[in-house]
Design a protein around this motif. Structure first.
Motif, short mmCIF file in Angstrom:
data_model
loop_
_atom_site.label_atom_id
_atom_site.label_comp_id
_atom_site.label_asym_id
_atom_site.label_seq_id
_atom_site.Cartn_x
_atom_site.Cartn_y
_atom_site.Cartn_z
N THR A 1 42.21 88.04 45.85
CA THR A 1 41.34 89.22 45.81
C THR A 1 40.34 89.27 46.96
OG1 THR A 1 39.80 88.08 44.34
CG2 THR A 1 41.54 89.40 43.31
N PHE A 2 40.10 88.12 47.58
CA PHE A 2 39.12 88.05 48.67
C PHE A 2 39.87 87.63 49.93
CE2 PHE A 2 35.47 87.19 51.11
CZ PHE A 2 34.36 87.67 50.45
N THR A 3 40.24 88.60 50.74
CA THR A 3 41.07 88.33 51.91
C THR A 3 40.23 87.87 53.09
OG1 THR A 3 40.94 90.65 52.58
CG2 THR A 3 42.78 90.01 51.16
N VAL A 4 40.92 87.30 54.08
CA VAL A 4 40.24 86.83 55.28
C VAL A 4 39.64 88.02 56.04
CG1 VAL A 4 40.57 85.68 57.50
CG2 VAL A 4 41.72 84.81 55.46
N HIS B 1 31.22 79.76 49.24
CA HIS B 1 32.63 79.95 48.88
C HIS B 1 33.16 81.27 49.43
CE1 HIS B 1 32.27 77.02 45.22
NE2 HIS B 1 32.30 76.40 46.38
N ALA B 2 32.33 82.31 49.41
CA ALA B 2 32.77 83.58 49.99
C ALA B 2 32.99 83.44 51.50
CB ALA B 2 31.73 84.67 49.70
N ALA B 3 32.13 82.67 52.17
CA ALA B 3 32.30 82.45 53.61
C ALA B 3 33.58 81.66 53.89
CB ALA B 3 31.09 81.72 54.18
N MET B 4 33.90 80.68 53.04
CA MET B 4 35.15 79.92 53.22
C MET B 4 36.36 80.82 53.09
SD MET B 4 34.35 76.43 51.08
CE MET B 4 33.19 75.19 51.67
N GLY C 1 40.64 81.78 54.06
CA GLY C 1 41.48 82.29 52.99
C GLY C 1 41.61 81.34 51.82
N GLU C 2 40.76 80.33 51.76
CA GLU C 2 40.76 79.37 50.66
C GLU C 2 39.38 78.73 50.56
OE1 GLU C 2 43.33 76.09 51.33
OE2 GLU C 2 42.48 75.58 53.27
N ILE C 3 39.12 78.13 49.40
CA ILE C 3 37.86 77.43 49.17
C ILE C 3 38.10 75.94 49.28
CG2 ILE C 3 36.03 76.95 47.49
CD1 ILE C 3 36.41 79.71 46.35
N ASP C 4 37.46 75.30 50.22
CA ASP C 4 37.55 73.85 50.40
C ASP C 4 36.43 73.20 49.60
OD1 ASP C 4 37.83 71.26 51.19
OD2 ASP C 4 37.98 71.68 53.33
N ARG C 5 36.76 72.77 48.39
CA ARG C 5 35.75 72.22 47.49
C ARG C 5 35.33 70.81 47.86
NH1 ARG C 5 34.92 75.82 43.59
NH2 ARG C 5 36.59 77.32 43.13
N SER C 6 35.99 70.22 48.83
CA SER C 6 35.55 68.90 49.30
C SER C 6 34.34 69.00 50.22
CB SER C 6 36.69 68.19 50.03
OG SER C 6 37.05 68.89 51.22
N ILE C 7 34.02 70.21 50.69
CA ILE C 7 32.85 70.44 51.54
C ILE C 7 31.72 70.98 50.68
CG2 ILE C 7 31.91 71.74 53.48
CD1 ILE C 7 34.64 71.77 54.74
N ASP C 8 30.57 70.38 50.81
CA ASP C 8 29.39 70.81 50.07
C ASP C 8 28.20 70.83 51.02
OD1 ASP C 8 27.83 71.68 48.02
OD2 ASP C 8 28.10 69.93 46.73
N PHE C 9 27.05 71.16 50.52
CA PHE C 9 25.84 71.18 51.35
C PHE C 9 24.72 70.46 50.62
CE2 PHE C 9 25.43 74.90 48.64
CZ PHE C 9 24.09 74.89 48.28
#
Length: 512
Positions: free
Chosen positions: A186-189, A403-406, A411-419
């Motif tokens: 639903t959230f395209t690049v 997550h929206a920026a990823m 085109g995917e959420i990299d959950r291994s990256i955090d802040f």
């Protein structure tokens, strides 16, 4: 039960503490009589907030629970003075933008919370440097830092800050009322155009659940009106740091309690004290003329007596002279005691800082006075307060923005990256050098006693985020003393390895 907008007759708005006179109809029904009696008895202390014209389409109103009855309205004047009644966004805007005490209080917290900002990190066993650089560039493009600072200011001034995720939909698009799912389907690049801070005066809740308190959306709007457009809450992120009781949510437009409203009694006391001190200093001395009033009156009359006093006032300064009769008159100066005025005024100023929980040096720039006076302890406590505020206020919404920026760039959420938020308290160079020396001595002791190997020590150096060798390449056998390298090849088979990411940083003027 899901409450939503429904047509309702136009009602006359009653300001706190006042009853607006209405024209009496020719035929008065029983319902009209009861309504007039209720308004005339006492205004409501906690009435639902009504947005300005244009925010909500005409002919619609929000179904809300009955506000507090008129029984508590006897204390309305004291409640406004104590800051326990929502003042409304126009009044709050006047206070925030035009009085320096409120602006410093709100602005200092927002600036401190976004001063060092954040840093992205990934797992230690994976190289995420390229993705982290791309994510940092995306945050710079979206101006996330500036938006979060603005949202923090809105929270302090109005009690709520909101950020709109602009995906290119027009204001009249019906898709704005649908959820914005953070999924690749639903959230395209490239769909995230910008993020926009929205001042709460332009928004009003559309739907909320008031029936089931065992659901997360209880007294939380699922849709909002934004200048006539219906927007789903997933597209309009909500930031609130001071949640009111749920029964008071309609009063605060389903936002939070403004910081400047809580500080209003303290600021009022400070302004009154400051003006009183100024007035006292301006008239700290009173001249008293002891004379025979009857004789003077008979001689010059009331007009001459007034002229004499006015002439004295006109020329009253350090170079002025007042003439009095030697035998029958005496001039005396009565002065007020000004010894403790500075303490009284400073105490009134310090009380303002109690509301924001910030040290006086941060709020006003005034350093502590006296022998060995220091605000270091207060600064450390203040930084802990800001760190807690960052985690509670920013992290939930900022995670959604990340997550929206990823999705927007990969085109995917990299959950291994955090802040993580960069600490505000920073050590100076001397303290950093002392800590590095202590760590080096500790590693040397462990290696000497055989608890760790040389490779393990070098790996610890490479993974230490606060060390000199953070992220360095440690492949190979390590350094040899420079004297042993002169005139022959490296002992590790022809490969010289640097512990620094930039070997050129360790060359002298001759390139050695």
């Amino acid at each position: 039960m899901l409450f939503s907008r429904k047509p309702a007759p136009e009602r006359t708005r009653v300001e706190p503490g006042f009853v607006r006179a209405e024209p009496m109809p020719m035929v008065l029904t029983e319902t009209d009589a009861r309504e007039i009696d209720r308004k005339a008895a006492a205004p409501e202390k906690y009435k639902p907030y009504r947005p300005i014209p244009g925010v909500v389409p005409e002919g619609t109103s929000l179904a809300m629970d009955e506000a507090y009855g008129p029984g508590v309205a006897n204390s309305i004047n004291n409640a406004i003075a104590d800051g326990t009644v929502f003042l409304g966004y126009p009044r709050l805007a006047e206070m925030w933008t035009q009085r320096v005490e409120y602006r410093h209080m709100v602005g200092t917290l927002a600036e401190e919370a976004t001063r060092e900002w954040i840093e992205f990190f990934g797992p230690s066993n994976e190289n995420k440097s390229e993705r982290i650089k791309a994510l940092e560039a995306e945050f710079t493009r979206l101006k996330v830092r500036e938006a979060m600072k603005t949202v923090a200011e809105f929270d302090g001034a109005f009690g709520i800050g909101q950020i709109f995720l602009n995906t290119g939909l027009t204001k009249l698009s019906s898709d704005l009322a649908t959820p914005l799912l953070l999924t690749p389907e639903t959230f395209t690049v490239g769909s995230l155009k910008e993020i926009v801070p929205v001042e709460p005066i332009w928004t009003s809740p559309n739907e909320y659940n008031s029936e089931n308190p065992m659901r997360l959306d209880f007294y939380r709007p699922t849709k909002w009106w934004v200048m006539g457009a219906t927007v789903h809450h997933t597209r309009l992120l909500r930031f609130v740091s001071r949640e009111p009781s749920q029964i008071l949510s309609p009063t605060y437009n389903f936002g939070g309690v403004p910081l400047i409203q809580l500080a209003k009694p303290y600021v009022d006391n400070w302004v009154r004290t400051r003006q009183s001190v100024s007035d006292l200093i301006n008239g700290c001395s009173i001249p008293v003329l002891r004379t025979d009033m009857q004789a003077v009156y008979q001689k010059v009359g009331i007009g001459g007596l007034i002229d004499r006093v006015q002439n004295f006032i006109k020329f009253r300064d350090n170079r002025g002279v007042f003439l009095s009769d030697k035998e029958s008159e005496e001039l005396q100066i009565l002065s007020a005691n000004l010894a403790s005025l500075d303490k009284l005024q400073n105490q009134a100023l310090e009380q303002i800082c109690v509301v924001a929980q910030m040290p006086l040096v941060k709020f006003s720039g005034i350093s502590p006075s006296g022998l060995n006076a220091s605000s270091e302890g207060e600064i450390r406590v203040w930084y802990d307060r800001v760190a807690a505020y960052q985690e509670a206020f920013f992290r939930p919404g900022l995670t959604q923005v990340m997550h929206a920026a990823m999705l927007n760039i990969w085109g995917e959420i990299d959950r291994s990256i955090d802040f993580r938020f960069i600490p505000l308290w920073q050590l100076d160079e001397a303290a950093q050098a002392a800590i590095a020396k202590t760590k080096a001595d500790t590693r040397a002791v462990y290696e000497e006693m055989g608890a760790v190997s040389n490779d393990e020590v070098r790996e610890g150096l490479r993974s230490d985020p606060d060390g000199l060798f953070d992220g360095a390449s440690l492949e190979g056998g390590g350094y040899e003393p420079l004297a042993e390298q002169e005139g022959r090849a490296p002992a590790n088979g022809g490969v010289s390895v640097s512990l620094f990411s930039n070997p050129a940083a360790h060359t002298d003027n001759d390139g050695v």
